[in-house]
Design an enzyme around this catalytic site. Structure first.
Site, PDB file in Angstrom:
ATOM      1  CE  LYS A 297      13.828 -32.073   7.937  1.00  0.00           C
ATOM      2  NZ  LYS A 297      14.289 -32.903   6.793  1.00  0.00           N
TER       3      LYS A 297
ATOM      4  CB  CYS B 245      20.668 -45.654  15.319  1.00  0.00           C
ATOM      5  SG  CYS B 245      19.077 -46.439  15.514  1.00  0.00           S
TER       6      CYS B 245
ATOM      7  CD  GLU C 175      15.930 -43.914  19.493  1.00  0.00           C
ATOM      8  OE1 GLU C 175      16.945 -44.393  19.997  1.00  0.00           O
ATOM      9  OE2 GLU C 175      14.802 -43.933  20.012  1.00  0.00           O
TER      10      GLU C 175
ATOM     11  CD  GLU D 194      25.954 -43.745  14.017  1.00  0.00           C
ATOM     12  OE1 GLU D 194      25.711 -42.527  13.871  1.00  0.00           O
ATOM     13  OE2 GLU D 194      25.151 -44.535  14.539  1.00  0.00           O
TER      14      GLU D 194
HETATM   15  P1  NAI Z   1      21.205 -35.806  10.133  1.00  0.00           P
HETATM   16  O1  NAI Z   1      21.177 -35.943  11.613  1.00  0.00           O
HETATM   17  O2  NAI Z   1      21.807 -34.580   9.540  1.00  0.00           O
HETATM   18  O3  NAI Z   1      19.709 -35.933   9.540  1.00  0.00           O
HETATM   19  C1  NAI Z   1      18.612 -36.527  10.179  1.00  0.00           C
HETATM   20  C2  NAI Z   1      17.382 -35.647  10.061  1.00  0.00           C
HETATM   21  O4  NAI Z   1      17.657 -34.406  10.698  1.00  0.00           O
HETATM   22  C3  NAI Z   1      17.003 -35.277   8.618  1.00  0.00           C
HETATM   23  O5  NAI Z   1      15.607 -35.197   8.508  1.00  0.00           O
HETATM   24  C4  NAI Z   1      17.621 -33.896   8.446  1.00  0.00           C
HETATM   25  O6  NAI Z   1      16.989 -33.122   7.461  1.00  0.00           O
HETATM   26  C5  NAI Z   1      17.416 -33.307   9.825  1.00  0.00           C
HETATM   27  N1  NAI Z   1      18.324 -32.227  10.177  1.00  0.00           N
HETATM   28  C6  NAI Z   1      19.620 -32.053   9.801  1.00  0.00           C
HETATM   29  N2  NAI Z   1      20.114 -30.914  10.322  1.00  0.00           N
HETATM   30  C7  NAI Z   1      19.118 -30.334  11.033  1.00  0.00           C
HETATM   31  C8  NAI Z   1      19.013 -29.136  11.794  1.00  0.00           C
HETATM   32  N3  NAI Z   1      20.023 -28.296  11.929  1.00  0.00           N
HETATM   33  N4  NAI Z   1      17.835 -28.863  12.405  1.00  0.00           N
HETATM   34  C9  NAI Z   1      16.802 -29.708  12.289  1.00  0.00           C
HETATM   35  N5  NAI Z   1      16.836 -30.841  11.569  1.00  0.00           N
HETATM   36  C10 NAI Z   1      17.984 -31.168  10.957  1.00  0.00           C
HETATM   37  O7  NAI Z   1      21.939 -37.093   9.565  1.00  0.00           O
HETATM   38  P2  NAI Z   1      22.639 -37.269   8.115  1.00  0.00           P
HETATM   39  O8  NAI Z   1      23.437 -36.050   7.779  1.00  0.00           O
HETATM   40  O9  NAI Z   1      21.617 -37.716   7.160  1.00  0.00           O
HETATM   41  O10 NAI Z   1      23.633 -38.468   8.428  1.00  0.00           O
HETATM   42  C11 NAI Z   1      24.872 -38.213   9.102  1.00  0.00           C
HETATM   43  C12 NAI Z   1      25.189 -39.321  10.063  1.00  0.00           C
HETATM   44  O11 NAI Z   1      24.199 -39.373  11.072  1.00  0.00           O
HETATM   45  C13 NAI Z   1      25.197 -40.722   9.472  1.00  0.00           C
HETATM   46  O12 NAI Z   1      26.427 -41.029   8.897  1.00  0.00           O
HETATM   47  C14 NAI Z   1      24.940 -41.549  10.693  1.00  0.00           C
HETATM   48  O13 NAI Z   1      26.145 -41.732  11.397  1.00  0.00           O
HETATM   49  C15 NAI Z   1      24.023 -40.691  11.536  1.00  0.00           C
HETATM   50  N6  NAI Z   1      22.588 -41.053  11.379  1.00  0.00           N
HETATM   51  C16 NAI Z   1      21.977 -41.714  12.405  1.00  0.00           C
HETATM   52  C17 NAI Z   1      20.665 -42.120  12.269  1.00  0.00           C
HETATM   53  C18 NAI Z   1      19.971 -42.861  13.348  1.00  0.00           C
HETATM   54  O14 NAI Z   1      19.086 -43.662  13.058  1.00  0.00           O
HETATM   55  N7  NAI Z   1      20.270 -42.615  14.605  1.00  0.00           N
HETATM   56  C19 NAI Z   1      19.912 -41.902  11.035  1.00  0.00           C
HETATM   57  C20 NAI Z   1      20.619 -41.120  10.039  1.00  0.00           C
HETATM   58  C21 NAI Z   1      21.917 -40.749  10.225  1.00  0.00           C
END
Ligand code: NAI
Ligand code: MG
Length: 491
Positions: A187, A297, A263, A394
């Site tokens: 996804k 990240c 991750e 972050e």
């Molecule tokens: P997120 O963690 O919500 O999204 C990442 C992935 O998880 C997306 O594919 C999303 O659709 C999916 N996701 C979200 N909620 C889910 C759930 N309940 N069950 C299963 N999958 C789910 O991150 P978001 O909202 O895009 O960004 C928020 C913050 O997260 C950013 O400001 C940043 O601090 C951090 N982040 C960290 C990343 C990394 O590389 N470690 C990448 C993206 C965001």
């Protein structure tokens, strides 16, 4: 800065449907979602929105592809490696189009997209090389016994990826999963599904059997969750926020104790020692924080500077930040594109406000850049204190935080006092100092005199709340195979 007839609109979007069983499908519930170009805030595509029902279909396709007599399960390892190399070469063949599409959807400068795709193709090739080297061992046992282990695929792997490196994260996930002979439901993030769908078309063109790789675009709480809780999904790999990582960790194992690798986020320290060359150190700090519009990240988001060189170092950081070229990501001189979304844009501006309110000194930037799109000026805060919100959370945006330290014992303690532990950096010419800091820093990667370099052959992952398990390298394979012990009595 962008003109209203931005070049960004010249990229054609070819795939917007759900990819299951090597075919394209409308969403079962008939819904679509809008995908936005972050450089212009314009809608670039309506993509089919996968829900629980579509995930169910993808799991069914994957299950068939994984049956014991299926083409995928009976394929020679070398043939599996050939398919992977074909996919890698198709990424290279289409790098011009794919990099423009990545930039259209994500906003990163097109030369950075090219860099990501090159790394991605190399990652798939790297893992293609592993297909016939994933071996068990023979183990000494009784005189009339033959004892050995087999490494077998885990089965159906759910892979949920973020928007900051859409193609690269896909490659990091598919590489080890396919090398071990698994099947996948991937996804992409709801913000950036376009290049993952194009990659799905390349998977089909490469000749992978139907159902081996399925790509279901959709949101987190519905589509992502359906993968997370599915009882037939054997393994889950998630990259994203620590907040969602914790939820996913808890809910995924509740249904079937699936294997989980995570991750997650970071607040990585970069320590600038007193002997550092000021220019070189400021360049490392600049790259550590601002790369990918600071949407990394592992971003070096806490820069600790020795008090003896603090003031000169702050001046250098301001100079580099002011020189950074922000704007049209299709312009070859651009170094920084927009943030991914309005949500992220607002969140970052709120962090900047909070930094000002809590008494950090705003040295430059701090506002939106360009008239349109989610651009933010490269921002530098000095005099940041450890308890401020910008020091602890972050930000995921171009906001550099500069801290002062006096002793190395003190800086080790402060660098480690975070719930995260993804990466760290040290700038020094003093070998003993570097080796001492490397040993003490609680982080999954430590860079010395460098930052944000990646190697497909070296593991990446976090201590503490930054994650579980490692990706890349041979360690990256470990979460994609089961180990079977075979004990044979010689009768
Ligand atoms: P997120 O963690 O919500 O999204 C990442 C992935 O998880 C997306 O594919 C999303 O659709 C999916 N996701 C979200 N909620 C889910 C759930 N309940 N069950 C299963 N999958 C789910 O991150 P978001 O909202 O895009 O960004 C928020 C913050 O997260 C950013 O400001 C940043 O601090 C951090 N982040 C960290 C990343 C990394 O590389 N470690 C990448 C993206 C965001
Ligand atoms: Mg979220």
């Amino acid at each position: 800065m962008l003109s209203s007839d931005s070049k960004t609109q010249q990229v054609e979007v070819k795939y917007t449907e759900i990819f299951i069983n090597n075919g394209w499908h409308k969403a079962t519930k008939g819904k679509t979602f809008q995908v936005i170009n972050p450089s212009t805030c314009e809608v670039i595509a309506d993509v089919e929105e996968g829900t629980r029902e579509d995930v169910e279909k993808a799991v069914e396709a994957a299950r068939k592809a994984f049956q014991s007599n299926s083409p995928w399960r009976t394929m020679e390892p070398a043939a599996r490696g050939d398919l992977m190399r074909k996919f890698a070469n198709l990424l290279r063949r289409d790098i011009d189009y794919l990099s423009k599409l990545e930039t259209l959807n994500n906003g990163k400068p097109v030369h950075d997209s090219i860099g990501d795709i090159t790394l991605s193709a190399n990652c798939i090739d790297y893992y293609a090389g592993w297909v016939d080297k994933i071996t068990g061992e023979t183990i000494p046992a009784g005189h009339n016994e033959f004892l050995y282990t087999r490494h077998e695929p885990v089965g159906i792997c759910g892979q949920i990826i973020p928007w900051n490196f859409p193609i690269l994260m896909l490659a990091w996930k598919l590489g080890p999963a396919l090398a071990c002979g698994n099947v996948v439901i991937l996804k992409p993030a709801e913000q950036t599904p376009l290049t993952a769908l194009y990659c799905a078309a390349l998977i089909k063109e490469a000749g992978f059997p139907p159902g081996v790789v399925n790509v279901v675009p959709g949101d987190g709480p519905e589509c992502g969750n359906a993968i997370v809780v599915h009882p037939h999904v054997d393994k889950l790999a998630f990259t994203g926020s620590s907040e969602v990582g914790k939820i996913v960790h808890k809910t995924s194992t509740a249904t079937n104790l699936k294997r989980v690798s995570l991750e997650l986020g970071g607040k990585s320290p970069l320590i600038i020692c007193e002997d550092a060359d000021l220019d070189q150190a400021a360049q490392v700090a600049h790259k550590a924080l601002y790369f990918n519009a600071a949407q990394c990240c592992c971003a070096g988001s806490r820069t600790f500077v020795h008090s003896k060189i603090y003031d000169q170092f702050v001046a250098k950081c301001i100079e580099y930040a002011n020189k950074r070229i922000v704007g049209d990501p299709y312009d070859k001189n651009t170094e920084q594109g927009p943030q991914i979304s309005e949500e992220q844009f607002n969140k970052i501006l709120n962090y900047i406000e909070s930094g000002k309110q809590e008494g950090a000194k705003l040295q430059c930037g701090g506002k939106r850049a360009c008239d349109n799109g989610y651009f933010i000026q490269p921002t530098v805060f000095s005099d940041v204190k450890d308890n401020m919100k910008i020091a602890r959370e972050e930000i995921f945006g171009p906001v550099m935080s500069l801290f002062k330290f006096d002793s190395y014992e003190e800086v080790i303690e402060r660098a480690n006092s975070s719930d995260f532990g993804l990466a760290a950096g040290v700038v020094t010419k003093d070998l003993t100092r570097a080796l001492t800091l490397i040993k003490e820093l609680r982080a999954g990667t430590v860079w010395v005199n460098d930052y944000n370099s990646f190697w497909n052959q070296a593991p990446f992952g976090g201590f503490k709340e930054s994650g579980h398990g490692r990706e890349l390298g041979k360690y990256g394979l470990e979460s994609y195979y089961e180990v079977k012990t075979v004990g044979i009595k010689l009768i």
